[in-house]
Design a protein around this motif. Structure first.
Motif, PDB file in Angstrom:
ATOM      1  N   VAL A 207     -15.445  -5.535  31.615  1.00  0.00           N
ATOM      2  CA  VAL A 207     -16.770  -6.559  30.366  1.00  0.00           C
ATOM      3  C   VAL A 207     -16.314  -5.393  28.851  1.00  0.00           C
ATOM      4  N   PRO A 208     -15.955  -5.347  27.650  1.00  0.00           N
ATOM      5  CA  PRO A 208     -16.009  -4.513  26.824  1.00  0.00           C
ATOM      6  C   PRO A 208     -17.444  -4.313  26.149  1.00  0.00           C
ATOM      7  N   GLY A 209     -17.453  -3.786  25.478  1.00  0.00           N
ATOM      8  CA  GLY A 209     -18.570  -3.525  23.956  1.00  0.00           C
ATOM      9  C   GLY A 209     -18.405  -4.051  23.660  1.00  0.00           C
ATOM     10  N   ARG A 210     -19.477  -4.033  22.162  1.00  0.00           N
ATOM     11  CA  ARG A 210     -19.766  -4.641  20.734  1.00  0.00           C
ATOM     12  C   ARG A 210     -18.581  -3.718  20.269  1.00  0.00           C
ATOM     13  N   VAL A 211     -19.103  -2.328  20.516  1.00  0.00           N
ATOM     14  CA  VAL A 211     -17.637  -2.038  19.083  1.00  0.00           C
ATOM     15  C   VAL A 211     -16.693  -2.086  19.956  1.00  0.00           C
ATOM     16  N   ASN A 212     -16.466  -1.704  21.203  1.00  0.00           N
ATOM     17  CA  ASN A 212     -14.742  -2.155  21.040  1.00  0.00           C
ATOM     18  C   ASN A 212     -14.347  -2.891  20.770  1.00  0.00           C
ATOM     19  N   ARG A 213     -15.240  -4.254  21.206  1.00  0.00           N
ATOM     20  CA  ARG A 213     -14.671  -5.175  20.842  1.00  0.00           C
ATOM     21  C   ARG A 213     -13.769  -5.643  18.883  1.00  0.00           C
ATOM     22  N   LEU A 214     -15.254  -5.156  18.105  1.00  0.00           N
ATOM     23  CA  LEU A 214     -14.530  -4.586  16.984  1.00  0.00           C
ATOM     24  C   LEU A 214     -13.522  -4.272  16.294  1.00  0.00           C
ATOM     25  N   ALA A 215     -13.304  -3.078  17.221  1.00  0.00           N
ATOM     26  CA  ALA A 215     -12.796  -1.891  17.308  1.00  0.00           C
ATOM     27  C   ALA A 215     -11.090  -2.968  16.898  1.00  0.00           C
ATOM     28  N   GLY A 216     -11.326  -3.793  18.668  1.00  0.00           N
ATOM     29  CA  GLY A 216     -10.108  -4.189  19.569  1.00  0.00           C
ATOM     30  C   GLY A 216      -8.989  -5.043  18.196  1.00  0.00           C
ATOM     31  N   ARG A 217      -9.588  -5.587  17.192  1.00  0.00           N
ATOM     32  CA  ARG A 217      -9.947  -6.210  16.137  1.00  0.00           C
ATOM     33  C   ARG A 217      -8.417  -5.755  14.869  1.00  0.00           C
ATOM     34  N   LEU A 218      -9.098  -4.092  14.694  1.00  0.00           N
ATOM     35  CA  LEU A 218      -8.255  -2.940  14.011  1.00  0.00           C
ATOM     36  C   LEU A 218      -7.340  -2.485  14.406  1.00  0.00           C
ATOM     37  N   THR A 219      -6.859  -2.414  15.904  1.00  0.00           N
ATOM     38  CA  THR A 219      -6.297  -1.291  16.188  1.00  0.00           C
ATOM     39  C   THR A 219      -4.566  -3.030  16.213  1.00  0.00           C
ATOM     40  N   ARG A 220      -3.475  -1.612  16.487  1.00  0.00           N
ATOM     41  CA  ARG A 220      -2.439  -2.075  16.244  1.00  0.00           C
ATOM     42  C   ARG A 220      -1.967  -2.899  17.996  1.00  0.00           C
ATOM     43  N   GLU A 221      -2.968  -1.976  19.106  1.00  0.00           N
ATOM     44  CA  GLU A 221      -2.514  -2.436  20.319  1.00  0.00           C
ATOM     45  C   GLU A 221      -3.743  -2.197  21.210  1.00  0.00           C
ATOM     46  N   THR A 222      -4.568  -3.403  21.761  1.00  0.00           N
ATOM     47  CA  THR A 222      -5.863  -2.743  22.844  1.00  0.00           C
ATOM     48  C   THR A 222      -4.892  -3.045  24.273  1.00  0.00           C
ATOM     49  N   LEU A 223      -4.840  -2.116  25.248  1.00  0.00           N
ATOM     50  CA  LEU A 223      -5.116  -1.645  26.343  1.00  0.00           C
ATOM     51  C   LEU A 223      -5.951  -1.360  27.090  1.00  0.00           C
ATOM     52  N   VAL A 224      -5.973  -2.257  28.699  1.00  0.00           N
ATOM     53  CA  VAL A 224      -7.041  -2.658  29.150  1.00  0.00           C
ATOM     54  C   VAL A 224      -7.035  -2.187  30.416  1.00  0.00           C
ATOM     55  N   THR A 225      -7.775  -1.705  31.231  1.00  0.00           N
ATOM     56  CA  THR A 225      -7.548  -1.173  32.597  1.00  0.00           C
ATOM     57  C   THR A 225      -8.293  -1.794  33.791  1.00  0.00           C
ATOM     58  N   PHE A 226      -8.498  -3.580  33.642  1.00  0.00           N
ATOM     59  CA  PHE A 226      -9.204  -4.657  34.400  1.00  0.00           C
ATOM     60  C   PHE A 226      -8.232  -5.937  33.926  1.00  0.00           C
ATOM     61  N   PRO A 227      -8.027  -6.973  34.746  1.00  0.00           N
ATOM     62  CA  PRO A 227      -7.160  -8.015  34.452  1.00  0.00           C
ATOM     63  C   PRO A 227      -8.930  -8.406  33.551  1.00  0.00           C
ATOM     64  N   ALA A 228      -9.674  -8.782  33.967  1.00  0.00           N
ATOM     65  CA  ALA A 228     -10.884  -9.566  33.432  1.00  0.00           C
ATOM     66  C   ALA A 228     -10.770  -9.074  31.716  1.00  0.00           C
ATOM     67  N   ALA A 229     -10.507  -7.867  31.119  1.00  0.00           N
ATOM     68  CA  ALA A 229     -10.812  -7.307  30.265  1.00  0.00           C
ATOM     69  C   ALA A 229     -10.360  -7.897  29.453  1.00  0.00           C
ATOM     70  N   LEU A 230      -9.268  -8.943  29.335  1.00  0.00           N
ATOM     71  CA  LEU A 230      -8.758  -9.651  28.667  1.00  0.00           C
ATOM     72  C   LEU A 230      -7.967 -10.763  28.428  1.00  0.00           C
ATOM     73  N   GLU A 231      -9.488 -11.597  29.031  1.00  0.00           N
ATOM     74  CA  GLU A 231     -10.583 -12.755  28.397  1.00  0.00           C
ATOM     75  C   GLU A 231     -10.986 -12.056  26.986  1.00  0.00           C
ATOM     76  N   HIS A 232     -11.827 -10.998  26.841  1.00  0.00           N
ATOM     77  CA  HIS A 232     -12.693 -10.473  26.083  1.00  0.00           C
ATOM     78  C   HIS A 232     -11.466 -10.055  25.093  1.00  0.00           C
ATOM     79  N   LEU A 233     -10.221  -9.541  25.356  1.00  0.00           N
ATOM     80  CA  LEU A 233      -9.635  -8.638  23.866  1.00  0.00           C
ATOM     81  C   LEU A 233      -8.528 -10.039  23.870  1.00  0.00           C
ATOM     82  N   PRO A 234      -8.589 -10.274  22.973  1.00  0.00           N
ATOM     83  CA  PRO A 234      -7.451 -11.438  23.456  1.00  0.00           C
ATOM     84  C   PRO A 234      -5.984 -10.597  22.621  1.00  0.00           C
ATOM     85  N   GLY A 235      -5.060 -11.056  23.175  1.00  0.00           N
ATOM     86  CA  GLY A 235      -3.481  -9.848  22.754  1.00  0.00           C
ATOM     87  C   GLY A 235      -3.248  -8.247  23.467  1.00  0.00           C
ATOM     88  N   ALA A 236      -4.786  -8.318  24.097  1.00  0.00           N
ATOM     89  CA  ALA A 236      -4.534  -6.791  24.555  1.00  0.00           C
ATOM     90  C   ALA A 236      -3.906  -6.513  26.047  1.00  0.00           C
TER      91      ALA A 236
END
Ligand SMILES: CC(=O)N[C@H]1[C@@H](OP(=O)(O)OP(=O)(O)OC[C@H]2O[C@@H](n3ccc(=O)[nH]c3=O)[C@H](O)[C@@H]2O)O[C@H](CO)[C@@H](O)[C@@H]1O
Length: 366
Positions: A137-166
């Motif tokens: 479950v990503p924290g608030r800062v990473n959810r916001l930062a995720g909108r600024l990044t070219r690509e977001t890479l995650v560890t757990f499949p569950a994080a994909l629900e919170h970070l679209p396109g990761a």
């Protein structure tokens, strides 16, 4: 910090990557894994971190240049929050200067205080950024930062629900964890089996430390290695010659490999380290982790039958000892856990993140 050597004369200068973030081992250690992969791919890596984070010791030890900035969390009373906000704005300016001087082709944010200012600075300068999210479950800062990044890479499949396109890459893990045998680890450490390792992540866990100190301080027909973390070390003691209490160990892969059973918090790094050595584990998630992420991290393993779950409020001196001894007596059960745990390791994550960074840095140059 000394100015690193530049290779401007060469027709194919080494790609430059800036890695930003840290704070706890959970952010700084995967960042260092990616840095080592990048180094083996001939890239030039520098770090931006916080002066108070674990990176201020780990990064220089691994021989990478570190720009350490004064940063604190955005929690506490209004004065502390205002100070943190001022430091954050100053950090954006410092990161801009660092990026202009170093000239990275890409920036990787790994979470922690220094991650967001570097991502914001890179974005304003048009340098592509990637983010690696360690938790389910990503924290608030990473959810916001995720909108600024070219690509977001995650560890757990569950994080994909919170970070679209990761994209799921897993957890960068130190290569030493893979392929170290129990026998060699026992011999190197001079430990007599069976071995139980108790640790609470990079900083330690007071509740687990006190319970373990109480549970194993008498006699035990097994060896207990308790890695307490710096904060709690001085208040713990034992009368048991088979109970070792250590403050922090750089070579924790040896201890985990020597273990028949591990009792651990459920930080992402600890979990994937245990998976990398393939050991049976009882996971005790930190109950106050943001968004309950440690419980979600743990469930990824426990729902796949790869580890046992013990809730923090169940932990007492007696219950901890009972759970440990029950699993130590169950060879077949431990073997099943070991196999399922090993299957969840992500040995290629570090090289995978490094390759994506180099690809993005290469695109920008062309
Ligand atoms: C209390 C809290 O908020 N903890 C967070 C923090 O935990 P923490 O920093 O404990 O993070 P992790 O469990 O992810 O990683 C700890 C790392 O330190 C290593 N290690 C530990 C002790 C030692 O003596 N030697 C050593 O090398 C472990 O093997 C592991 O690789 O970051 C994690 C990743 O964002 C989060 O999932 C955790 O919730």
């Amino acid at each position: 910090m000394n100015e690193p050597e530049r290779s401007n004369q060469s027709p194919n200068p080494a790609p430059r990557i800036l890695i930003a973030g840290g704070g706890t081992g959970g952010h700084a250690i995967p960042a260092l894994c990616v840095a080592s992969s990048l180094r083996s791919m001939n890239a030039n890596v520098e770090f931006v971190g916080s002066v108070s984070g674990i990176e201020s010791t780990l990064v220089p030890k691994a021989d990478f240049p570190l720009h350490a900035l004064p940063l604190t969390g955005l929690a506490g009373n209004p004065i502390a929050r205002a100070r943190a906000a001022t430091l954050f704005l100053k950090a954006i300016r410092s990161c801009k200067r660092i990026i202009q001087r170093f000239g990275p082709g890409a920036v990787l944010g790994v979470g922690g205080y220094a991650s967001a200012p570097a991502v914001v600075a890179a974005r304003t300068l048009g340098v592509p950024t990637l983010l690696h999210e360690q938790n389910s479950v990503p924290g608030r800062v990473n959810r916001l930062a995720g909108r600024l990044t070219r690509e977001t890479l995650v560890t757990f499949p569950a994080a994909l629900e919170h970070l679209p396109g990761a994209v799921r890459v897993g957890m960068p893990t130190r290569p030493e964890f893979f392929g170290v045998s129990r026998e060699k680890a026992l011999e190197d450490l001079g430990l007599e089996p069976p071995v139980v390792v108790v640790f609470g992540g990079s900083g330690g866990a007071l509740k687990l430390n006190l319970a373990a100190a109480g549970a194993f301080a008498g006699t035990t027909p097994y060896t207990v290695v308790q890695v307490s973390g710096r904060r709690d070390f001085a208040r713990l003691s034992t009368q048991n010659p088979r109970h070792r209490i250590l403050e922090y160990v750089d070579d924790i892969w040896r201890y985990l490999a020597a273990a028949d059973l591990v009792v651990s918090r459920a930080g992402a790094g600890s979990l994937f380290d245990i998976a990398a050595v393939g050991r049976a584990a009882i996971l005790v998630p930190f109950p106050f982790a943001t968004g309950g992420h440690q419980l979600h991290n743990a469930r990824y393993f426990t729902e796949r039958g790869a580890a046992e779950l013990m809730m923090d409020d169940e932990v007492t001196v007696e219950s901890l000892r009972r759970r440990v001894e029950r699993l130590l007596d169950d060879d077949e059960g431990r073997e099943e856990l070991e196999g399922r745990m090993a299957a969840l390791a992500t040995p290629d994550a570090s090289d995978g993140v490094a390759r994506r960074l180099l690809a993005v840095a290469g695109e920008e140059k062309n």
